[in-house]
Structures are given as structure tokens and as C-alpha cells.
Design an enzyme around this catalytic site. Structure first.
Site, mmCIF file in Angstrom:
data_model
loop_
_atom_site.group_PDB
_atom_site.id
_atom_site.type_symbol
_atom_site.label_atom_id
_atom_site.label_comp_id
_atom_site.label_asym_id
_atom_site.label_seq_id
_atom_site.Cartn_x
_atom_site.Cartn_y
_atom_site.Cartn_z
ATOM 1 N N GLY A 49 8.513 -37.735 3.284
ATOM 2 C CA GLY A 49 7.326 -36.996 2.877
ATOM 3 C C GLY A 49 7.349 -36.799 1.378
ATOM 4 N N GLN A 54 5.336 -32.787 -6.471
ATOM 5 C CA GLN A 54 6.581 -33.496 -6.758
ATOM 6 C C GLN A 54 6.354 -34.674 -7.701
ATOM 7 O OE1 GLN A 54 7.870 -33.842 -2.405
ATOM 8 N NE2 GLN A 54 9.787 -33.742 -3.521
ATOM 9 N N CYS A 102 15.691 -33.481 -0.143
ATOM 10 C CA CYS A 102 14.431 -33.445 -0.890
ATOM 11 C C CYS A 102 14.566 -34.345 -2.100
ATOM 12 C CB CYS A 102 14.145 -32.003 -1.325
ATOM 13 S SG CYS A 102 12.600 -31.830 -2.228
ATOM 14 N N LEU A 103 13.540 -35.163 -2.343
ATOM 15 C CA LEU A 103 13.609 -36.085 -3.485
ATOM 16 C C LEU A 103 13.670 -35.322 -4.804
ATOM 17 C CD1 LEU A 103 11.074 -38.850 -2.369
ATOM 18 C CD2 LEU A 103 13.560 -38.848 -2.136
ATOM 19 N N HIS A 144 8.174 -28.662 5.560
ATOM 20 C CA HIS A 144 8.827 -28.899 4.264
ATOM 21 C C HIS A 144 7.778 -29.223 3.187
ATOM 22 C CE1 HIS A 144 12.310 -30.753 1.862
ATOM 23 N NE2 HIS A 144 11.234 -31.172 1.212
ATOM 24 N N GLU A 145 6.836 -30.115 3.531
ATOM 25 C CA GLU A 145 5.820 -30.503 2.541
ATOM 26 C C GLU A 145 4.830 -29.365 2.286
ATOM 27 O OE1 GLU A 145 6.625 -33.009 0.937
ATOM 28 O OE2 GLU A 145 8.042 -33.736 2.434
ATOM 29 N N HIS A 148 6.277 -27.132 -0.207
ATOM 30 C CA HIS A 148 6.128 -27.650 -1.580
ATOM 31 C C HIS A 148 4.765 -27.261 -2.148
ATOM 32 C CE1 HIS A 148 9.632 -30.006 -2.570
ATOM 33 N NE2 HIS A 148 9.540 -30.774 -1.493
HETATM 34 NI NI NI Z 1 10.975 -32.055 -0.677
#
Ligand code: NI
Length: 177
Positions: A49, A54, A102-103, A144-145, A148
Site C-alpha cells: 500500500g 508518502q 512501512c516504506l 495502515h494507509e 497515513h
Molecule cells: Ni506505511
């Protein structure tokens, strides 16, 4: 299409609540190109995701897809989905712990409690209404997204940091335990 630079934890954009998008703005060529770039960026970095903040854009867009992902093997598949202005609602108080990464927080994993079943309403990339129920890992990725988009990261959701681990140690000490 282009691969976008991914923000890392510490950049203030990750802590801002993102702005909703009008259908008119969503339908512009530049926004559609941006969504294509988000999808390409997520795939390039083996993410399941990616939220727009991000990639330095404080707008309510998230993309997700789970399909034979080397960072998250053995998870149920989730087709490529674009969520615009998403809202989520837990369907029960049932929560489950599982690993997340997480990226924007490279090389770390931690165990995070998430609701098991959620109701999701959003727009798709063309402005059509989406309304569905997500469960288990699918529900986890969306939570999670969604976090963000509201200025939160998974670390904020961990009860404590005793499971926080670097990826190398994750493979050595935690995987299959
Ligand atoms: Ni993330």
C-alpha cells in the site's frame, strides 16, 4: 509513468492530515497521472500500500495491492485498489496482532493491533462510490494507509515497542515463531 521519491519518517508531511479531493480535481489528467505514478512506486518498492503523503502530496489518496509480495509472503490476495477520501468503521471490537512495515520507516517491522473487520467507503479513481467490507490482512493494510492519510504511522498504534525489530533480525529471530 514515474517512480516517485518516498518520504521518510521525520518529514512533516507524514504528520499532517491530508486534504479531501473533489471529483473534478480527481478527474484531471495530472491527478490521474499521479495515481498511476503512486501505483508504479508502490510496485517498485514491493509495498502492499502507499498513501499520497508518502510521496509528498497531502491529499486523501491511497493505493493498495497484495499479490505474491516478497515483503509479505503467504497473505491473501487483494486486487489493485485506489481509495479516494476513504472512511472506515470497525464492524466489531475484535482486534488482531500482526507484523507491519512501512516504506517510510525502512528496515523495521513491528507487531501492531488492528481491527479484524472494517466497513470501508471511498471513491475510486474515477469518482465512483466504493462500499465494501474488508477483513484480516486486507483490513490491516487499509487501516495502515488510512492512518497515513490522517497523519499517523504504525508505530503510533503499537501497544509497546518490544516487538520492534530490524528486518534482518526479524528473519533471524521472529519469523515463524
Ligand atoms: Ni506505511
Amino acid at each position: 509513468m514515474a517512480i516517485l521519491k518516498v518520504t521518510r519518517l521525520g518529514h512533516p508531511v507524514l504528520r499532517k492530515v491530508t486534504e479531501t479531493i473533489s471529483v473534478k480535481e480527481l478527474k484531471t489528467a495530472s491527478m490521474q497521472r499521479f495515481i498511476d505514478d503512486m501505483v508504479e512506486t508502490m510496485k517498485e518498492y514491493d509495498g502492499v500500500g502507499l498513501a499520497a503523503d508518502q510521496v509528498f502530496t497531502s491529499k486523501q489518496i491511497a493505493v493498495l495491492e497484495v499479490a505474491d509480495n516478497p515483503r509479505y509472503p503467504n497473505k491473501g490476495k487483494v486486487p489493485l485498489t485506489v481509495l479516494v477520501n476513504p472512511k472506515i468503521e470497525p464492524l466489531s471490537d475484535d482486534m488482531e496482532e500482526d507484523w507491519e512495515g512501512c516504506l517510510s520507516i525502512p528496515d523495521l517491522r513491528g507487531s501492531v493491533p488492528r481491527y479484524k473487520r472494517i466497513h470501508v467507503s471511498a471513491l475510486d479513481r474515477d469518482g465512483n462510490k466504493l462500499d465494501f467490507i474488508a477483513k484480516d490482512f486486507h483490513a490491516r493494510v487499509i487501516q495502515h494507509e488510512y492512518d497515513h492519510l490522517n497523519g499517523k504511522v504504525y508505530l503510533d498504534r503499537m501497544g509497546d515497542f518490544s516487538t520492534l525489530t530490524f528486518l534482518q533480525e526479524f528473519g533471524r529471530y521472529w519469523l515463524n515463531k
